[in-house]
Design an enzyme around this catalytic site. Structure first.
Site, PDB file in Angstrom:
ATOM      1  N   GLU A   1      -5.295  -5.330  -5.149  1.00  0.00           N
ATOM      2  CA  GLU A   1      -4.846  -6.119  -3.676  1.00  0.00           C
ATOM      3  C   GLU A   1      -4.595  -7.440  -3.674  1.00  0.00           C
ATOM      4  OE1 GLU A   1      -8.467  -5.113  -1.497  1.00  0.00           O
ATOM      5  OE2 GLU A   1      -8.155  -2.920  -1.586  1.00  0.00           O
TER       6      GLU A   1
ATOM      7  N   HIS B   1      -4.293  -0.804  -4.532  1.00  0.00           N
ATOM      8  CA  HIS B   1      -5.478  -1.079  -4.363  1.00  0.00           C
ATOM      9  C   HIS B   1      -6.262  -0.859  -5.592  1.00  0.00           C
ATOM     10  CE1 HIS B   1      -5.212  -1.197   0.070  1.00  0.00           C
ATOM     11  NE2 HIS B   1      -4.292  -0.229   0.040  1.00  0.00           N
TER      12      HIS B   1
ATOM     13  N   SER C   1       0.856  -1.179   0.014  1.00  0.00           N
ATOM     14  CA  SER C   1      -0.050  -0.134  -0.120  1.00  0.00           C
ATOM     15  C   SER C   1       0.961   1.202  -0.048  1.00  0.00           C
ATOM     16  CB  SER C   1      -0.821   0.153   1.293  1.00  0.00           C
ATOM     17  OG  SER C   1      -1.960   1.080   1.216  1.00  0.00           O
TER      18      SER C   1
END
Length: 299
Positions: A213, A186, A144
Protein backbone atom coordinates in the site's frame (compact mmCIF):
# COMPACT_ATOMS: atom_id res chain seq x y z
CA UNK A 1 26.43 6.29 -9.37
CA UNK A 2 26.09 2.77 -10.78
CA UNK A 3 25.63 2.08 -14.49
CA UNK A 4 21.93 1.30 -14.25
CA UNK A 5 21.22 4.45 -12.21
CA UNK A 6 23.12 6.60 -14.72
CA UNK A 7 21.07 5.18 -17.57
CA UNK A 8 17.85 5.88 -15.68
CA UNK A 9 18.88 9.47 -14.91
CA UNK A 10 19.90 10.09 -18.53
CA UNK A 11 16.53 8.85 -19.81
CA UNK A 12 14.69 11.19 -17.44
CA UNK A 13 16.93 14.15 -18.32
CA UNK A 14 16.29 13.69 -22.03
CA UNK A 15 12.55 14.05 -21.42
CA UNK A 16 11.69 11.13 -23.67
CA UNK A 17 8.01 10.20 -23.78
CA UNK A 18 8.12 6.43 -24.00
CA UNK A 19 4.94 5.72 -22.07
CA UNK A 20 4.76 4.93 -18.37
CA UNK A 21 2.74 2.61 -16.19
CA UNK A 22 2.22 3.68 -12.58
CA UNK A 23 1.06 0.53 -10.78
CA UNK A 24 -0.08 1.28 -7.23
CA UNK A 25 -0.65 -1.22 -4.42
CA UNK A 26 -3.71 0.67 -3.16
CA UNK A 27 -4.38 3.10 -0.30
CA UNK A 28 -2.05 5.71 -1.77
CA UNK A 29 -1.84 9.01 0.09
CA UNK A 30 -4.45 11.37 -1.39
CA UNK A 31 -4.42 13.94 1.42
CA UNK A 32 -0.93 14.96 2.57
CA UNK A 33 2.21 14.78 0.43
CA UNK A 34 0.48 12.71 -2.28
CA UNK A 35 3.90 11.42 -3.34
CA UNK A 36 2.62 8.84 -5.84
CA UNK A 37 -0.12 10.98 -7.36
CA UNK A 38 2.40 13.82 -7.61
CA UNK A 39 4.79 11.55 -9.52
CA UNK A 40 1.94 10.47 -11.82
CA UNK A 41 1.08 14.13 -12.45
CA UNK A 42 4.71 15.03 -13.11
CA UNK A 43 5.09 12.23 -15.66
CA UNK A 44 1.84 13.27 -17.36
CA UNK A 45 3.12 16.80 -17.86
CA UNK A 46 2.38 18.68 -14.65
CA UNK A 47 -0.42 21.13 -13.96
CA UNK A 48 -1.15 21.62 -17.67
CA UNK A 49 -1.62 17.89 -18.33
CA UNK A 50 -4.95 16.49 -19.49
CA UNK A 51 -5.74 13.80 -16.89
CA UNK A 52 -8.78 11.54 -17.00
CA UNK A 53 -10.03 9.24 -14.24
CA UNK A 54 -11.73 5.90 -14.98
CA UNK A 55 -13.91 4.74 -12.08
CA UNK A 56 -15.40 1.69 -13.81
CA UNK A 57 -13.93 -0.75 -11.24
CA UNK A 58 -15.94 0.85 -8.44
CA UNK A 59 -19.61 0.45 -7.61
CA UNK A 60 -19.40 3.94 -6.04
CA UNK A 61 -18.30 5.75 -9.16
CA UNK A 62 -19.35 9.29 -8.24
CA UNK A 63 -17.79 9.13 -4.78
CA UNK A 64 -14.55 7.72 -6.17
CA UNK A 65 -14.41 10.43 -8.82
CA UNK A 66 -14.82 13.14 -6.18
CA UNK A 67 -11.87 11.75 -4.18
CA UNK A 68 -9.52 11.95 -7.19
CA UNK A 69 -10.96 15.20 -8.55
CA UNK A 70 -10.03 16.82 -5.26
CA UNK A 71 -6.62 15.12 -4.99
CA UNK A 72 -5.49 16.07 -8.49
CA UNK A 73 -6.96 19.54 -8.06
CA UNK A 74 -4.88 20.05 -4.91
CA UNK A 75 -1.81 19.05 -6.94
CA UNK A 76 -2.58 21.94 -9.28
CA UNK A 77 -3.97 19.98 -12.22
CA UNK A 78 -6.22 22.32 -14.19
CA UNK A 79 -7.81 19.83 -16.56
CA UNK A 80 -8.98 16.64 -14.83
CA UNK A 81 -12.06 14.82 -16.14
CA UNK A 82 -14.22 11.83 -15.26
CA UNK A 83 -14.56 9.02 -17.81
CA UNK A 84 -17.92 7.57 -16.80
CA UNK A 85 -18.24 3.94 -17.88
CA UNK A 86 -21.21 2.04 -16.49
CA UNK A 87 -21.85 -0.18 -19.52
CA UNK A 88 -19.99 -1.62 -22.49
CA UNK A 89 -21.90 0.85 -24.64
CA UNK A 90 -20.23 3.64 -22.66
CA UNK A 91 -16.85 1.97 -23.23
CA UNK A 92 -17.47 1.94 -26.98
CA UNK A 93 -18.78 5.50 -27.20
CA UNK A 94 -17.10 8.25 -29.20
CA UNK A 95 -17.01 10.44 -26.09
CA UNK A 96 -15.06 7.87 -24.08
CA UNK A 97 -12.64 7.10 -26.89
CA UNK A 98 -12.12 10.80 -27.56
CA UNK A 99 -11.27 11.52 -23.92
CA UNK A 100 -8.81 8.63 -23.74
CA UNK A 101 -7.26 9.54 -27.09
CA UNK A 102 -6.49 13.08 -25.94
CA UNK A 103 -5.36 12.37 -22.38
CA UNK A 104 -1.78 12.77 -21.20
CA UNK A 105 -2.54 10.69 -18.10
CA UNK A 106 -5.19 8.01 -17.57
CA UNK A 107 -5.87 6.87 -14.01
CA UNK A 108 -7.91 3.77 -13.07
CA UNK A 109 -9.30 3.66 -9.54
CA UNK A 110 -9.77 0.72 -7.21
CA UNK A 111 -12.83 -1.46 -6.79
CA UNK A 112 -13.14 -4.88 -8.42
CA UNK A 113 -10.87 -5.84 -11.30
CA UNK A 114 -13.46 -8.31 -12.61
CA UNK A 115 -15.98 -5.48 -12.87
CA UNK A 116 -13.44 -3.31 -14.67
CA UNK A 117 -12.67 -5.99 -17.27
CA UNK A 118 -16.35 -6.86 -17.72
CA UNK A 119 -17.02 -3.24 -18.65
CA UNK A 120 -14.02 -2.35 -20.81
CA UNK A 121 -12.23 -5.56 -21.83
CA UNK A 122 -12.12 -5.85 -25.63
CA UNK A 123 -13.94 -2.54 -26.20
CA UNK A 124 -12.87 0.62 -28.01
CA UNK A 125 -11.85 2.05 -24.62
CA UNK A 126 -9.51 -0.91 -24.15
CA UNK A 127 -7.95 -0.28 -27.56
CA UNK A 128 -7.65 3.43 -26.83
CA UNK A 129 -5.75 2.64 -23.60
CA UNK A 130 -3.22 0.56 -25.51
CA UNK A 131 -2.86 3.20 -28.22
CA UNK A 132 -2.37 5.93 -25.62
CA UNK A 133 0.41 4.00 -23.91
CA UNK A 134 2.20 2.46 -26.89
CA UNK A 135 1.71 5.04 -29.64
CA UNK A 136 1.41 8.37 -27.81
CA UNK A 137 3.58 7.67 -24.76
CA UNK A 138 0.80 8.55 -22.31
CA UNK A 139 0.89 7.69 -18.60
CA UNK A 140 -1.43 4.90 -17.44
CA UNK A 141 -1.95 4.62 -13.68
CA UNK A 142 -3.98 2.17 -11.67
CA UNK A 143 -4.48 1.56 -7.98
CA UNK A 144 -5.61 -1.65 -6.25
CA UNK A 145 -8.04 -3.26 -8.73
CA UNK A 146 -6.82 -0.82 -11.38
CA UNK A 147 -3.30 -2.15 -10.76
CA UNK A 148 -4.20 -5.84 -10.93
CA UNK A 149 -6.04 -5.28 -14.21
CA UNK A 150 -2.96 -4.03 -16.06
CA UNK A 151 -1.40 -7.44 -16.65
CA UNK A 152 -2.34 -9.93 -19.34
CA UNK A 153 -3.26 -12.52 -16.71
CA UNK A 154 -4.73 -11.09 -13.52
CA UNK A 155 -5.61 -12.44 -10.10
CA UNK A 156 -9.40 -12.55 -10.11
CA UNK A 157 -9.91 -13.90 -6.59
CA UNK A 158 -8.16 -15.76 -3.81
CA UNK A 159 -7.86 -15.77 -0.04
CA UNK A 160 -4.69 -14.60 1.74
CA UNK A 161 -3.52 -18.12 2.60
CA UNK A 162 -0.65 -18.41 5.12
CA UNK A 163 1.30 -20.69 2.78
CA UNK A 164 0.91 -21.77 -0.86
CA UNK A 165 -2.24 -23.83 -1.37
CA UNK A 166 -3.22 -25.51 -4.63
CA UNK A 167 -6.44 -24.07 -6.06
CA UNK A 168 -6.60 -21.14 -3.64
CA UNK A 169 -6.52 -18.50 -6.38
CA UNK A 170 -8.33 -18.02 -9.67
CA UNK A 171 -7.10 -16.16 -12.73
CA UNK A 172 -8.77 -14.16 -15.50
CA UNK A 173 -7.74 -12.18 -18.55
CA UNK A 174 -6.52 -8.66 -17.81
CA UNK A 175 -5.93 -5.61 -19.99
CA UNK A 176 -2.56 -6.83 -21.22
CA UNK A 177 -0.58 -3.61 -20.85
CA UNK A 178 2.02 -5.97 -19.35
CA UNK A 179 2.66 -9.57 -20.33
CA UNK A 180 4.37 -12.40 -18.43
CA UNK A 181 3.66 -10.52 -15.17
CA UNK A 182 1.07 -11.09 -12.44
CA UNK A 183 0.22 -8.23 -10.06
CA UNK A 184 -1.07 -8.43 -6.48
CA UNK A 185 -1.78 -5.37 -4.34
CA UNK A 186 -2.22 -4.41 -0.64
CA UNK A 187 0.60 -6.92 -0.45
CA UNK A 188 2.34 -6.72 2.93
CA UNK A 189 -0.62 -5.18 4.73
CA UNK A 190 -2.93 -8.08 3.83
CA UNK A 191 -0.25 -10.79 4.14
CA UNK A 192 -0.55 -11.91 0.52
CA UNK A 193 2.83 -13.63 0.00
CA UNK A 194 1.20 -17.07 0.31
CA UNK A 195 -1.40 -16.03 -2.25
CA UNK A 196 1.21 -14.78 -4.72
CA UNK A 197 3.31 -17.92 -4.27
CA UNK A 198 0.20 -19.98 -4.98
CA UNK A 199 -0.43 -18.06 -8.19
CA UNK A 200 3.19 -18.49 -9.31
CA UNK A 201 3.13 -22.21 -8.43
CA UNK A 202 0.09 -22.59 -10.71
CA UNK A 203 1.56 -20.30 -13.41
CA UNK A 204 5.37 -20.63 -13.22
CA UNK A 205 5.90 -18.84 -16.54
CA UNK A 206 4.81 -15.57 -14.86
CA UNK A 207 6.73 -13.24 -12.58
CA UNK A 208 4.59 -12.48 -9.53
CA UNK A 209 4.71 -8.83 -8.41
CA UNK A 210 3.34 -7.86 -4.99
CA UNK A 211 2.99 -4.12 -4.33
CA UNK A 212 2.53 -2.69 -0.84
CA UNK A 213 0.00 0.00 0.00
CA UNK A 214 1.01 3.60 -0.68
CA UNK A 215 3.68 2.20 -3.02
CA UNK A 216 3.94 2.25 -6.80
CA UNK A 217 6.00 0.38 -9.37
CA UNK A 218 6.66 2.94 -12.11
CA UNK A 219 7.63 1.43 -15.47
CA UNK A 220 9.04 3.49 -18.31
CA UNK A 221 8.53 1.54 -21.49
CA UNK A 222 11.81 0.40 -23.01
CA UNK A 223 13.91 2.14 -20.32
CA UNK A 224 13.54 1.12 -16.68
CA UNK A 225 11.62 1.04 -13.42
CA UNK A 226 11.46 2.87 -10.11
CA UNK A 227 9.64 2.26 -6.84
CA UNK A 228 7.85 5.27 -5.35
CA UNK A 229 6.08 5.65 -2.01
CA UNK A 230 6.47 4.19 1.44
CA UNK A 231 6.65 0.40 1.06
CA UNK A 232 8.25 -2.13 -1.25
CA UNK A 233 7.68 -4.23 -4.35
CA UNK A 234 8.19 -7.99 -3.98
CA UNK A 235 9.00 -10.03 -7.09
CA UNK A 236 8.53 -13.82 -7.11
CA UNK A 237 10.27 -15.77 -9.90
CA UNK A 238 9.29 -19.43 -10.14
CA UNK A 239 10.52 -20.21 -13.64
CA UNK A 240 13.33 -22.46 -12.35
CA UNK A 241 11.20 -23.90 -9.57
CA UNK A 242 10.80 -27.59 -8.77
CA UNK A 243 7.28 -28.32 -7.52
CA UNK A 244 4.95 -31.25 -6.95
CA UNK A 245 1.85 -29.17 -7.64
CA UNK A 246 0.67 -31.42 -10.48
CA UNK A 247 0.64 -34.45 -8.18
CA UNK A 248 -1.22 -33.17 -5.12
CA UNK A 249 -4.91 -32.61 -4.41
CA UNK A 250 -6.67 -29.26 -4.25
CA UNK A 251 -6.10 -27.37 -0.99
CA UNK A 252 -2.89 -29.24 -0.26
CA UNK A 253 0.36 -27.33 0.19
CA UNK A 254 2.85 -27.80 -2.65
CA UNK A 255 6.60 -28.03 -2.42
CA UNK A 256 8.27 -25.05 -4.10
CA UNK A 257 12.03 -25.46 -4.40
CA UNK A 258 14.42 -22.91 -5.93
CA UNK A 259 11.95 -20.02 -6.03
CA UNK A 260 13.68 -16.65 -6.38
CA UNK A 261 12.47 -13.56 -4.54
CA UNK A 262 13.49 -9.93 -4.98
CA UNK A 263 12.48 -7.09 -2.63
CA UNK A 264 12.69 -3.58 -4.08
CA UNK A 265 12.10 -0.87 -1.45
CA UNK A 266 10.91 2.64 -2.25
CA UNK A 267 13.68 4.57 -3.94
CA UNK A 268 14.90 1.60 -5.99
CA UNK A 269 15.65 2.45 -9.63
CA UNK A 270 16.85 0.21 -12.44
CA UNK A 271 17.36 0.78 -16.15
CA UNK A 272 18.73 -1.46 -18.86
CA UNK A 273 22.53 -1.19 -18.75
CA UNK A 274 24.19 0.75 -21.56
CA UNK A 275 27.49 0.23 -23.32
CA UNK A 276 27.33 -3.56 -23.15
CA UNK A 277 27.52 -3.69 -19.36
CA UNK A 278 25.04 -6.55 -18.95
CA UNK A 279 26.86 -7.53 -15.75
CA UNK A 280 25.58 -4.40 -13.99
CA UNK A 281 22.57 -6.39 -12.75
CA UNK A 282 22.17 -9.99 -11.62
CA UNK A 283 20.87 -12.09 -14.51
CA UNK A 284 17.54 -12.90 -12.82
CA UNK A 285 16.84 -9.21 -12.12
CA UNK A 286 17.91 -8.23 -15.62
CA UNK A 287 15.46 -10.76 -17.05
CA UNK A 288 12.60 -9.35 -14.95
CA UNK A 289 13.51 -5.81 -16.00
CA UNK A 290 13.46 -6.76 -19.67
CA UNK A 291 10.01 -8.30 -19.30
CA UNK A 292 8.35 -5.35 -17.59
CA UNK A 293 9.78 -2.66 -19.87
CA UNK A 294 9.38 -4.69 -23.07
CA UNK A 295 8.13 -2.40 -25.86
CA UNK A 296 6.95 -5.54 -27.68
CA UNK A 297 4.93 -7.28 -24.94
CA UNK A 298 3.96 -10.33 -26.95
CA UNK A 299 7.55 -11.19 -27.77
Amino acid sequence: MTVHLRAFAQAIAMGERNGHLVIIGGAEDRIYGKKILARFTELAGGSQADIVVITAASGLSDQMWEVYRQAFGELGVINVSHVEISSRADANSERTVGMLSRADGIFMTGGDQKRLLALIGGTEADRALHAAFRQRGAIIGGTSAGASAMSGQMLASGAAVPQPEKGAVSMAAGLGLLQHILIDQHFSERHRLGRLLTAVAQNPCLHGVGIDEDTALVIERGVGIEVVGEGAVTVVDGRHMHSNLAHIADRENPEMIDVRLHVLPAGSRYALPTGGRADALPASMLDFLRKVINPHPHA
